[in-house]
Design a protein around this motif. Sequence first.
Motif, short mmCIF file in Angstrom:
data_model
loop_
_atom_site.label_atom_id
_atom_site.label_comp_id
_atom_site.label_asym_id
_atom_site.label_seq_id
_atom_site.Cartn_x
_atom_site.Cartn_y
_atom_site.Cartn_z
N LEU A 76 71.56 52.62 45.77
CA LEU A 76 70.15 52.64 45.40
C LEU A 76 69.60 51.21 45.31
CD1 LEU A 76 67.69 54.35 44.55
CD2 LEU A 76 68.50 54.14 42.18
N GLY A 77 70.41 50.30 44.77
CA GLY A 77 70.02 48.89 44.70
C GLY A 77 69.86 48.28 46.08
N THR A 78 70.72 48.64 47.00
CA THR A 78 70.63 48.14 48.38
C THR A 78 69.35 48.64 49.03
OG1 THR A 78 73.04 48.05 48.56
CG2 THR A 78 71.79 48.07 50.62
N GLN A 79 69.01 49.89 48.79
CA GLN A 79 67.76 50.45 49.31
C GLN A 79 66.56 49.72 48.70
OE1 GLN A 79 67.38 54.69 48.74
NE2 GLN A 79 65.16 54.60 48.92
N ARG A 80 66.62 49.50 47.39
CA ARG A 80 65.53 48.81 46.70
C ARG A 80 65.38 47.39 47.24
NH1 ARG A 80 61.07 48.41 45.80
NH2 ARG A 80 60.27 47.36 43.99
N LEU A 81 66.49 46.71 47.50
CA LEU A 81 66.46 45.36 48.05
C LEU A 81 65.75 45.36 49.40
CD1 LEU A 81 67.17 42.37 48.10
CD2 LEU A 81 69.47 43.02 48.92
N GLY A 82 66.02 46.35 50.23
CA GLY A 82 65.35 46.45 51.53
C GLY A 82 63.84 46.58 51.37
N GLU A 83 63.42 47.38 50.40
CA GLU A 83 61.98 47.54 50.14
C GLU A 83 61.36 46.24 49.66
OE1 GLU A 83 62.08 50.63 47.21
OE2 GLU A 83 62.63 52.18 48.67
N ILE A 84 62.05 45.55 48.76
CA ILE A 84 61.53 44.28 48.25
C ILE A 84 61.45 43.24 49.36
CG2 ILE A 84 62.04 42.34 46.69
CD1 ILE A 84 63.22 44.48 44.75
N ARG A 85 62.46 43.20 50.21
CA ARG A 85 62.44 42.24 51.33
C ARG A 85 61.26 42.52 52.26
NH1 ARG A 85 68.95 41.93 52.45
NH2 ARG A 85 69.29 40.01 51.24
N HIS A 86 60.98 43.78 52.52
CA HIS A 86 59.84 44.16 53.36
C HIS A 86 58.53 43.72 52.71
CE1 HIS A 86 56.69 46.87 54.89
NE2 HIS A 86 57.31 46.67 56.04
N ASP A 87 58.39 44.05 51.42
CA ASP A 87 57.18 43.66 50.69
C ASP A 87 57.02 42.14 50.67
OD1 ASP A 87 56.74 46.33 50.20
OD2 ASP A 87 57.36 46.25 48.09
N TRP A 88 58.13 41.42 50.50
CA TRP A 88 58.09 39.96 50.45
C TRP A 88 57.60 39.39 51.79
CZ3 TRP A 88 57.50 35.80 47.88
CH2 TRP A 88 57.82 34.57 48.44
N GLU A 89 58.08 39.92 52.89
CA GLU A 89 57.65 39.43 54.20
C GLU A 89 56.14 39.60 54.37
OE1 GLU A 89 59.19 37.59 56.52
OE2 GLU A 89 60.85 37.52 55.10
N ASP A 90 55.63 40.76 53.98
CA ASP A 90 54.18 40.97 54.05
C ASP A 90 53.43 39.99 53.17
OD1 ASP A 90 54.49 43.07 55.83
OD2 ASP A 90 54.23 44.64 54.30
N TYR A 91 53.87 39.84 51.94
CA TYR A 91 53.23 38.95 50.97
C TYR A 91 53.25 37.51 51.48
CZ TYR A 91 52.35 36.61 46.51
OH TYR A 91 51.85 35.81 45.51
N LYS A 92 54.43 37.08 51.93
CA LYS A 92 54.60 35.71 52.42
C LYS A 92 53.68 35.44 53.60
CE LYS A 92 58.26 34.58 54.77
NZ LYS A 92 59.59 34.24 55.27
N HIS A 93 53.62 36.38 54.52
CA HIS A 93 52.76 36.24 55.69
C HIS A 93 51.29 36.08 55.26
CE1 HIS A 93 51.06 36.87 59.66
NE2 HIS A 93 50.28 37.80 59.12
N ASN A 94 50.84 36.92 54.35
CA ASN A 94 49.45 36.87 53.90
C ASN A 94 49.13 35.57 53.17
OD1 ASN A 94 48.88 39.38 55.00
ND2 ASN A 94 49.40 40.47 53.12
N ILE A 95 50.02 35.10 52.31
CA ILE A 95 49.79 33.84 51.60
C ILE A 95 49.78 32.67 52.58
CG2 ILE A 95 50.77 32.23 49.91
CD1 ILE A 95 49.38 34.67 48.65
#
Length: 105
Positions: A76-95
Amino acid sequence: MNIPVSSELLDGCVLALLADKDYYGYTITQQVQQTITISESTLYPVLRRLKKDGALETYDEPFKGRNRRYYRITPLGTQRLGEIRHDWEDYKHNIEWLLKKEGEI
């Protein structure tokens, strides 16, 4: 520069560390502090919450007459990490887009 770190990003940092190998609490704190400014007292509640949410599990190992509590990422933590990494890429790109605008707004 001291940029505040959201709980989501802090979760991602902890989960990313534990994706490679198990660590005990103090080592996790030291590893995270090498990258971002955070106090030890901030990290232990994060570890407890991630464990409560099922993203981490713990086990104890003896060390010099005492037990060290190690943390391990769960599926479950590995799945959550994948979601956070995806969200981070979007956030980083926008900033990055906003910061590169240089007067275009």
